[in-house]
Design an enzyme around this catalytic site. Structure first.
Site, PDB file in Angstrom:
ATOM      1  N   ASN A 100       0.801  -1.227   0.000  1.00 17.94           N
ATOM      2  CA  ASN A 100       0.000   0.000   0.000  1.00 17.94           C
ATOM      3  C   ASN A 100       0.836   1.280   0.000  1.00 17.94           C
ATOM      4  OD1 ASN A 100       0.544  -0.901   2.766  1.00 17.94           O
ATOM      5  ND2 ASN A 100      -0.572   0.926   3.351  1.00 17.94           N
ATOM      6  N   CYS A 147       4.972  11.033  11.359  1.00 16.75           N
ATOM      7  CA  CYS A 147       3.654  11.352  11.902  1.00 16.75           C
ATOM      8  C   CYS A 147       2.544  10.460  11.360  1.00 16.75           C
ATOM      9  CB  CYS A 147       3.307  12.816  11.671  1.00 16.75           C
ATOM     10  SG  CYS A 147       3.026  13.243   9.958  1.00 16.75           S
TER      11      CYS A 147
HETATM   12  C1  LIG Z   1      -6.452  -0.327   4.286  1.00 18.27           C
HETATM   13  C2  LIG Z   1      -5.669  -1.576   4.401  1.00 18.27           C
HETATM   14  C3  LIG Z   1      -5.927  -2.521   5.405  1.00 18.27           C
HETATM   15  C4  LIG Z   1      -6.976  -2.289   6.479  1.00 18.27           C
HETATM   16  O1  LIG Z   1      -8.269  -2.220   5.957  1.00 18.27           O
HETATM   17  P1  LIG Z   1      -9.415  -1.466   6.802  1.00 18.27           P
HETATM   18  O2  LIG Z   1     -10.673  -1.770   6.049  1.00 18.27           O
HETATM   19  O3  LIG Z   1      -9.081  -0.006   6.799  1.00 18.27           O
HETATM   20  O4  LIG Z   1      -9.431  -2.044   8.173  1.00 18.27           O
HETATM   21  C5  LIG Z   1      -5.165  -3.655   5.439  1.00 18.27           C
HETATM   22  N1  LIG Z   1      -4.203  -3.880   4.538  1.00 18.27           N
HETATM   23  C6  LIG Z   1      -3.915  -3.006   3.561  1.00 18.27           C
HETATM   24  C7  LIG Z   1      -2.859  -3.317   2.568  1.00 18.27           C
HETATM   25  C8  LIG Z   1      -4.634  -1.824   3.463  1.00 18.27           C
HETATM   26  O5  LIG Z   1      -4.332  -0.958   2.500  1.00 18.27           O
END
Ligand SMILES: *Cc1c(COP(=O)(O)O)cnc(C)c1O
Length: 403
Positions: free
Chosen positions: A151, A324
């Site tokens: 991500n 942060c």
């Molecule tokens: C956003 C995200 C999560 C968590 O998902 P939520 O629905 O916000 O709890 C887990 N893994 C990755 C790679 C993400 O981008």
């Protein structure tokens, strides 16, 4: 001032078509899917239709989809649920170093309770090499974990090859696809994964709903106990509007993913090309094998927080891998895992584009960014070393990646 939103990997706006699909389930069709009378069954029917749509997006069967309260819960259910159910076979788990905290913290929880966790190194682009996984697997390994895409830096992992290594050794494979599902094609049959996590709010659905793909024959321990919903794997009255929204979001993604990815890649590559013209800037992650909307840069001599604040002041929302944004106040574990120094990681900027991003948004960033970077460098405590550069020395921080 119009807000320019360039942080689609944090969350996405809910598509109007998704909102429209959800609305009746708040006020008119509010029955409880568990209720036996027809009003409840109408809600149940809607949940099952959504399940079929989420399944179709990843080429799974509807029975293999377990709805959860989001990506975090899906990751926790996959990891803790699998480990607790299968601990008689072994208590060793292997996981990449560049996972989301939902994955890393679930692993840590297990490590504090008698499981052993090995962390897989990644290369300079963030790829986990199949050979690295192979070497880490032991007799007592039960689960291997690698994110489908990262991500932060957008790197798309060779999941098919990795899952094959795990399968050959009788090890289950879990992939967190929260960030990639809906923007790149995912076929669980083709990939050969046993567990896959998804989140609706990263793909134009609502927050607070997600799903775990559980391949037939993969056994999990439930984490929540109660009424036995979701095949006893996730008790609690279903979030019907949320699930309906997730289903609609999956349906739209399936239809529009290809053309949308093409459009975003063009915008992204243009953005990368222009940003790399700023001196002493490099691209984090791989030039091509990355999410269509993801660009991540390291600017020498800059604090990411300062950059985010300056951009925010200009109406632009983006994010950084700097202190942060992380609960630990450490620089991003992903950027340090791909070899950036703490200083370099602190000077990072993640720009993520999505469905409603336009060429004008990118233009606006390109107008503002060079000026902001220049100004921040002028007040940087590393200013002197930057002046060295202006005289022609090369940044020793790492190679430049041009696209
Ligand atoms: C956003 C995200 C999560 C968590 O998902 P939520 O629905 O916000 O709890 C887990 N893994 C990755 C790679 C993400 O981008």
């Amino acid at each position: 001032m119009k807000r320019v939103y360039l942080d689609y990997s944090s969350t996405t706006p809910v598509d109007e078509r998704v909102v429209e699909a959800m609305m009746p389930y708040f006020t008119e069709k509010y029955g409880n899917p568990t209720s036996f009378y027809s009003f409840g069954q109408e809600a149940k029917q809607a949940v099952e239709e959504a399940r079929a749509k989420v399944a179709e997006l990843i080429n799974a069967s509807p029975e293999e989809i377990i709805f959860t309260s989001g990506g975090t819960e899906a990751c926790n259910l996959a990891i803790k649920g699998f480990a607790l159910k299968n601990k008689k076979r072994g208590k060793h788990i292997v996981v990449s170093k560049i996972e989301h905290f939902a994955v890393l913290e679930a692993c840590r929880w297990l490590a504090e309770r008698g499981f052993e966790v090995s962390y897989l190194d990644v290369d300079e682009y963030g790829f986990v090499e199949p050979g690295t996984l192979e070497q880490a697997i032991r007799e007592d390994t039960i689960l291997a974990i690698v994110n489908h895409a990262n991500n932060e830096i957008g790197t798309i992992e060779p999941i098919k090859e990795l899952a094959e290594v795990a399968q050959d050794r009788g090890v289950a494979f879990f992939s967190d696809a929260c960030i990639s599902n809906g923007s790149v094609e995912i076929d669980v049959e083709e990939l050969g994964v046993d567990l896959l996590a998804m989140s609706a709010h990263k793909m134009y659905g609502p927050k607070g709903v997600g799903a775990l793909y559980v391949a037939k024959g993969t056994r999990l321990e439930a984490l929540l106990h109660g009424g036995g919903q979701e095949r006893k794997l996730r008790s609690g009255t279903e979030n019907v509007p949320g699930i309906v929204g997730f289903g609609r979001a999956a349906e739209i993604a399936k239809k529009e993913m290809r053309s949308e990815a093409e459009r975003l890649m063009k915008l992204r590559d243009e953005l990368i090309r222009e940003v790399l013209k700023i001196p002493r800037t490099r691209l984090n992650g791989h030039p091509e094998k990355r999410l269509p909307g993801n660009a991540n840069f390291a600017f020498a001599f800059i604090e990411g927080e300062g950059l985010i604040l300056e951009l925010d002041f200009e109406g632009i929302s983006a994010s950084t891998g700097s202190a942060c944004s992380s609960p630990t106040l450490e620089p991003s574990h992903v950027l340090t895992a791909i070899g950036l120094s703490h200083a370099e990681a602190h000077g990072s900027l993640r720009v993520t584009l999505g469905r409603f991003s336009t060429r004008e948004d990118v233009k606006r960033l390109l107008e503002v960014l060079p000026r902001v970077v220049k100004r921040l460098r002028e007040i940087s405590p590393f200013k002197e070393s930057f002046e060295d550069y202006v005289e022609g020395t090369e940044w020793k921080g790492g190679e430049h990646h041009h696209v």
